[in-house]
Each structure stands twice: as structure tokens, then as C-alpha cells.
Design a protein around this motif. Structure first.
Motif, short mmCIF file in Angstrom:
data_model
loop_
_atom_site.label_atom_id
_atom_site.label_comp_id
_atom_site.label_asym_id
_atom_site.label_seq_id
_atom_site.Cartn_x
_atom_site.Cartn_y
_atom_site.Cartn_z
N GLU A 1 0.80 -1.39 0.21
CA GLU A 1 -0.09 -0.15 -0.12
C GLU A 1 0.77 1.30 0.15
O GLU A 1 0.72 2.25 -0.67
N ILE A 2 1.94 1.31 0.71
CA ILE A 2 2.71 2.52 0.91
C ILE A 2 3.59 2.52 -0.40
O ILE A 2 3.67 3.71 -0.85
N ALA A 3 4.12 1.42 -1.09
CA ALA A 3 4.78 1.70 -2.27
C ALA A 3 4.00 2.16 -3.55
O ALA A 3 4.38 3.00 -4.38
N LEU B 1 11.13 0.92 -4.60
CA LEU B 1 10.03 1.43 -3.87
C LEU B 1 9.40 0.48 -2.89
O LEU B 1 9.32 0.64 -1.79
N GLU B 2 9.46 -0.90 -3.12
CA GLU B 2 8.97 -1.92 -2.28
C GLU B 2 9.95 -2.03 -1.14
O GLU B 2 9.49 -2.03 0.19
N LYS B 3 11.16 -1.96 -1.35
CA LYS B 3 12.43 -1.85 -0.42
C LYS B 3 12.18 -0.92 0.54
O LYS B 3 12.22 -1.20 1.81
N ALA C 1 10.26 2.11 5.54
CA ALA C 1 9.53 3.09 6.18
C ALA C 1 8.44 2.59 7.21
O ALA C 1 7.95 3.22 8.25
N LYS C 2 7.78 1.24 6.76
CA LYS C 2 7.09 0.60 7.65
C LYS C 2 7.76 0.46 9.21
O LYS C 2 7.05 0.73 10.22
N TRP D 1 -4.34 5.12 4.97
CA TRP D 1 -4.16 4.35 3.74
C TRP D 1 -4.58 2.86 4.09
O TRP D 1 -5.42 2.07 3.19
N CYS D 2 -4.48 2.28 5.24
CA CYS D 2 -4.39 0.83 5.77
C CYS D 2 -5.79 0.87 6.49
O CYS D 2 -5.95 -0.43 7.07
#
Length: 693
Positions: free
Chosen positions: A2-4, A32-34, A39-40, A74-75
């Protein structure tokens, strides 16, 4: 994810010209995924995080500030569904939150503050009124707890491991039902006969057992339903044959079907048995009830006696006489009854004997989906797995080769641009050429050809770059190590010289050739190093060096090792006195036969000496009578030509020695004896032997 996805949308909005291209860039999406994962983790401990990716796409950096509240919004849809697995687990375990005592947090998301808050609120709202609050515990490693528990459970279920006992019994989330129906419609049976039995309801403990019993005289078809779906079918053939065959005269059998729910949650039929009841008559010997007869007789006698007594009291002597006569008659009857009851009697009884017939079970999967694999399918699946394992190994090899190539590109670029030694030993043209090759190789890595390349192709690319870069890096390394060599050489030379001086002064047993060898080795090194140093002084830094630091260190190591070897040479002292004087004393016994230990040895030897069944004294006693030389014994042997020539030779060569030692002794007498005198020769020989001993 979701963040990516949100960050991808932000980049596209910020850079509209790159919006279409970044979607097709696998490298950019992976970046971006990494960063989203990082960030999470940061937001789990902080309220803000800086989402930053350098050179995300087309050398364009991306940075954006992210807040924890924003990510929670977002989540929100994901957080709303968090209670569903908890409720399902409680239903499967057939418990409520009122039965729960503690809550342990495990899993990858237990660190997220929003998850902890939602769970605390849910537990407080669902608990019964007045029940104590449940705190969220974190006593185990939440990331590894599930894997560790599964490993211990598997080890406890196996007979090959001996681990700490985990008292845990799993349950099945599925409901299993058994359907029974006639297998063959032609066999006699009740029209429309069928039965359904729930054997293992949902939540049943694993390794449970169930027995289903029906009274039928025909073959059966058994089907197991999992949540209403057929998963296996069994055919129980042989019941009808037993009914119409061997046990035709018996009643309809009771069919017992035993089912197991194994540790893996799979329903198995362990056995099926048809049980016939047969009436059997048997004869049994019944022992007489001796105690009961005596009691009866006594009671009867007592009652008769009492009645007779009463009659006598009322009627007088005549009645008393009659009662006495009646009592005698009863005693005679009891005696006869006691004699007949002393032997056991035979009684015929009818018993029911169970006749069991084991019914063969045939497992079928026709019409079942999904069904287990057959033997051939298992073999093919194993072959496919082998191919997949080989493919996975090739993928790992490709990844390793790609990582090595990429790491070499980045490392070489940093060395050429930032390392002073690399710049000193290379020309501008060389560095420019290598930089272009590195850039081209980096661009190639993100092309389709590189993604489809195998390990050999990637290793070939790495080798082509190494041919360009390694010579420069090797010269740079030599330039960096060269200044430290003179100090190392002086230390080793000083050590070798000191060792040689010590050995020469204190270890005189070391041969001079050994010391000279080490000294020559040092002199040869000094001469060699002087020559190569002069050659190196005439070379440019961009040329290959005349010598390497590793070569110098290997020669110095050899010099040092040889010097150390000299100090390990031991002195060997050979003291001949401990081996005795001329009269013997071998092994440190220097007094010969006079030494008590040697005397004990000789005496033991003589006691234990055997020769053809005789002891030593017998052998020496018969020595003079030995007739092995021409039948004349040793006396005749002394008279032989050979012994005569020996005596003459001894007289000529040993007379001086005998005169020097004096006129006494058997040796002089032996030498002066007449050769023809056999007795004298023997005596002289004996005397010489004594003198020598």
C-alpha cells in the motif's frame, strides 16, 4: 504494498514525463517496495519517516515525508478485517474470550502501534462484564515463534527426534461424515438402505478414533465427506460371500468399521470386520456345593430337634421317643446324600462364540477432486521437483553472478575516482576507457538481455571487466604496500642475525653447514632485493612492477622459518658408560654378571632354557658328548684338521697379547698345548672360554 503504491502515484504526479516509463521499470518498482518496508519499520517506532530513494528512475531522486496517521488512513480497510481470524480461531477451538487467560503477540505486524491499539480495544469490548482485562504479552520472539512452535510440534510427533515435550494437541477445522450404501445392487438388501454417520465433527482432536457398527449381510460402499465434499471412497467386499458361504447357517453379521483421524488430519480406515454369533453347546463339570448341603442339613436337623422337643414337652415320654426315632431317620438320610454329592456333575450349557471375518478394504478415488497422486504420478512429480530444484539452483547461481558483477562495477568506479593510488598507477585514457566500460555494463544490467542471461554470460561479462580493472588495482596495491617493506626486511634480517649468533655461541652441536645455509639464504635475498629495487626505480608507476610485495614476504618468511629451525635442533648426548665396561652390562647394567639384576636375568634364563625337552644344565652337561661331527664328539672335533689349524693361527697371532697379560691364564696354556693332544686341546679351549668370559 500500500505504501509503495502510494509513493509510486506521488512520483508520477511529481514527474509526469516519467509516469509511464517507471511503471515498466522493474528496478524502480523494487526500490519502492524495499523503501516502503523500511518506512513501515520506522513508522512503528516514530510518528514520521522520510521516504527517500536515490536515482529511482532515469537518475531522478524521489523524497517525500510520510506520517504514521496518513499510513493508518491508507490501511484502514486492512485494519478493519483484523478481528476475523481471531473469531475464526475461537470458533474452531469452541471457546470464547471469557475462557482466554492470556494473549501473546506474534507475527510480523505485532509491532505496529495501530494493530496493538485495535486488538486491545477489541479484547476489552468482547470480554464478559467484570472479567479481568487481558494484557498484550510479548514474551517470545514474534518473528520466529510460529516457525519454532511448528518445528517442536513436528519433532514431538516424530519418533526420530528427542526434544522437549510440547503438550499441544491440534484439532481439525473440517467436519467428516461417513456414508454407507450397498456396493452391489444384486445382493439381497433392504430397498433404499443407506446410512450417514458423523464421525469427526469440526474441532475434533487429531489422533481421535471412531468405530461405526452396522448389521448387514451385503457388501458395503463407504464414502468420506469433508465438509460435504467426497474425498475418498472405500469398497468393503467379502461380507456377502461369508454370509452365503461358510457362515450360511448363522444370523446376519455385525460389521465393525474402525476409523482414525491421524496426526496430519487425514481420515484413515484402519480395519473392517464382520462378526457372526454362533450358538455352541458345551459340557461343564459342576462341583458339589458342600457347604450349602451341610448348612441345610444342620438347619433341618435343628428344626426337627426343636419340633421334637416341643412335642416331647407337651405329649410326654412317648412323644419324645417318637421324635428321637425321627431324628435318627433324618441323620441316616443326610449321610446318604452327603456320599452322593462328593463327585462333580456334568451340566450342558449354550454359549455364543464370536466368529470374526476380516473384510478387505479397497481405497478408491474415482470422482474425487482433488485426489491423491498415484504411484506413477508421484514418480513424475519427484522428477519435476528435481528439475525445479536444479532450476532454483541455477537461479541462485545467476543471482550470485549478477550481484558479483554489480558489486564489482560500483567498487571499481569508486576506486578509480576516489583512490589516489589508482590514479597514480593509471593514465587518464585508461581510466576514461574503464569508466565507459563500467557505465555500459551497468546499463546492460537493466536490459532484457541481462535479465534473461545465464550465469555463464554474467561471469563472462565480469571477466571482461576484470581484465581492464585488475591490472590497475594490482599496481595500486603494490604502490601502497611497497613503502612498508624496508621496515619488515630490517626486522627479519635482525632476527636472523641474532638467531645465528645465539646458535653459534650456545648451540655448538649445530653443524656449521646449517648456519652457513641460513646465512647464504639471507645474503641471496639481500642481493635479489637490491637488484629488483634498482629495476623498480627505473620503471614508471603505470608499468607492471619489477617485484611484488607478496613475493618479498614469501622470501622473508622462508628466511625466518629456516632460522627458527636451527633453534629446534636438539643435542644428542651418547653416554657409553651406561652400557657397561668391556665385560658386558648391556642396557645400563655396567657390572656384568656381578650386577644383581643381570645375575637374576641369567639365572631366570637358565631355569627357563629348554632344548629338545631338556633344561640348560642337562644340555651343557652333555655338551662334551655331542657326536654331531663325524661321530667323535667335541673331543674328536678338536682333533680335526680345521680345529688344529685354528689353534696354530691363535698361537701365532695372540702370543704377544698373552705375554702382555702375564704367564697366567688358560689362554697361554691353550696356545702352548700340543695340537695332537685332544684332551689338552679341549681343556685349553675351555680355559680360554673362561678367560674371555
Amino acid at each position: 504494498m500500500e505504501i509503495a503504491g502510494r509513493m509510486l502515484a506521488a512520483f508520477q504526479a511529481k514527474h509526469p514525463k516519467l509516469a509511464d516509463g517507471i511503471v515498466s521499470s522493474v528496478r524502480a518498482l523494487k526500490k519502492l517496495e524495499k523503501e516502503a518496508m523500511g518506512a513501515k519499520h520506522v513508522l512503528s517506532a516514530n510518528k514520521e519517516a522520510n521516504f527517500r530513494v536515490e536515482s529511482l528512475y532515469e537518475d531522478t531522486d524521489f523524497s517525500q515525508q510520510v506520517r504514521r496517521e496518513t499510513v493508518e488512513e491508507w490501511c484502514a480497510q486492512i485494519f478493519a478485517a483484523f478481528s476475523a481470524p481471531i473469531e475464526k480461531a475461537l470458533r474452531n477451538a469452541n471457546v470464547t474470550l471469557g475462557d482466554v487467560d492470556t494473549v501473546e503477540m506474534i507475527g510480523g505486524g505485532w509491532r505496529i502501534p495501530r494493530v496493538q491499539a485495535l486488538l486491545s480495544e477489541y479484547l476489552q469490548a468482547q470480554r464478559p462484564q467484570g472479567a479481568p482485562a487481558l494484557n498484550l504479552s510479548q514474551h517470545v520472539n514474534g518473528d520466529e515463534a510460529m516457525a519454532t512452535g511448528a518445528a517442536f510440534f513436528g519433532a514431538n510427533s516424530s519418533t526420530s527426534f528427542r526434544t522437549k515435550k510440547i503438550f499441544f494437541t491440534d484439532s481439525t477445522p473440517h467436519a467428516y461424515t461417513l456414508e454407507l450404501a450397498p456396493l452391489n445392487a444384486s445382493q439381497p438388501h433392504e430397498e433404499g438402505w443407506a446410512t450417514t454417520v458423523e464421525i469427526f465433527p469440526a474441532g475434533s482432536k487429531l489422533r481421535a478414533k471412531k468405530a461405526v457398527k452396522v448389521t448387514v449381510g451385503f457388501d458395503l460402499k463407504a464414502v468420506i465427506l469433508e465438509n460435504g465434499n467426497p474425498i475418498v471412497r472405500w469398497e468393503l467386499a467379502g461380507i456377502h460371500d461369508a454370509v452365503v458361504g461358510k457362515y450360511v447357517n448363522l444370523s446376519t453379521p455385525l460389521v465393525s468399521i474402525k476409523l482414525d483421524l491421524d496426526s496430519s488430519g487425514v481420515v484413515q480406515m484402519s480395519s473392517a470386520t464382520a462378526i457372526f454369533d454362533e450358538n455352541v453347546t458345551v459340557e461343564e463339570l459342576v462341583a458339589p456345593a458342600r457347604a450349602a448341603g451341610n448348612a441345610s442339613g444342620n438347619a433341618s436337623g435343628n428344626a426337627s430337634g426343636d419340633a421334637a422337643g416341643d412335642a416331647a414337652a407337651e405329649d410326654g415320654d412317648a412323644a419324645g421317643a417318637a421324635a428321637e426315632a425321627s431324628g435318627e431317620a433324618e441323620d441316616a438320610a443326610n449321610a446318604s446324600s452327603s456320599t452322593n454329592a462328593s463327585s462333580p456333575s456334568k451340566v450342558v450349557k449354550t454359549k455364543i462364540k464370536k466368529r470374526k471375518v476380516l473384510i478387505p478394504v479397497v481405497e478408491m478415488f474415482d470422482g474425487v477432486s482433488p485426489r491423491p497422486l498415484s504411484e506413477d504420478e508421484c514418480r513424475l512429480a519427484a522428477e519435476r521437483r528435481g528439475l525445479m530444484d536444479a532450476g532454483d539452483a541455477e537461479v541462485r547461481k545467476i543471482d550470485a553472478a549478477r550481484n558479483a558483477l554489480e558489486a564489482f562495477i560500483y567498487e571499481s568506479r569508486d576506486k578509480l575516482n576516489d583512490d589516489d593510488h589508482c590514479q597514480q598507477v593509471s593514465t587518464e585514457d585508461e581510466r576514461s576507457k574503464i569508466s565507459e566500460a563500467l557505465m555500459a555494463m551497468e546499463d546492460w544490467l537493466y536490459e532484457d538481455e541481462a535479465r534473461e542471461a545465464n550465469a555463464s554470460a554474467l561471469e563472462g561479462k565480469l571477466g571482461s571487466l576484470q581484465d581492464l580493472v585488475i591490472p590497475i588495482r594490482r599496481r595500486a596495491w603494490e604502490l601502497e604496500q611497497r613503502p612498508s617493506l624496508p621496515e619488515l626486511i630490517d626486522k627479519v634480517k635482525a632476527y636472523v642475525n641474532q638467531t645465528l649468533a645465539y646458535v653459534e655461541a650456545n648451540m655448538t652441536w649445530v653443524d656449521a653447514k646449517e648456519r652457513d645455509g641460513v646465512a647464504n639464504l639471507t645474503a641471496n635475498f639481500v642481493e635479489w632485493f637490491g637488484n629488483v629495487s634498482a629495476q623498480q626505480a627505473q620503471l614508471e608507476l603505470t608499468q607492471e612492477p619489477a617485484y611484488t610485495a607478496q613475493g618479498v614476504k614469501e622470501r622473508l618468511h622462508r628466511m625466518q622459518s629456516e632460522a627458527q629451525r636451527l633453534t629446534k635442533i636438539r643435542k644428542i648426548d651418547f653416554d657409553y658408560s651406561k652400557y657397561g665396561d668391556q665385560s658386558g652390562g648391556y642396557g645400563g647394567y655396567g657390572k656384568g654378571y656381578d650386577d644383581p639384576r643381570m645375575r637374576a636375568y641369567y639365572e631366570a634364563m637358565m631355569r627357563n632354557y629348554t632344548q629338545n625337552g631338556t633344561n640348560g644344565s642337562d644340555w651343557w652337561r652333555n655338551f662334551g658328548n655331542y657326536s654331531g661331527f663325524g661321530g667323535s664328539g667335541f673331543g674328536g672335533w678338536n682333533n680335526s684338521d680345521y680345529m688344529r689349524s685354528f689353534y696354530e693361527h691363535a698361537a701365532r697371532n695372540f702370543s704377544d697379547s698373552a705375554n702382555a697379560s702375564g704367564e697366567e691364564g688358560g689362554a697361554g696354556e691353550s696356545a702352548g698345548a700340543e695340537p695332537g693332544d685332544g684332551a689338552g686341546g679341549a681343556a685349553g679351549g675351555s680355559g680360554a672360554g673362561k678367560s674371555e668370559l
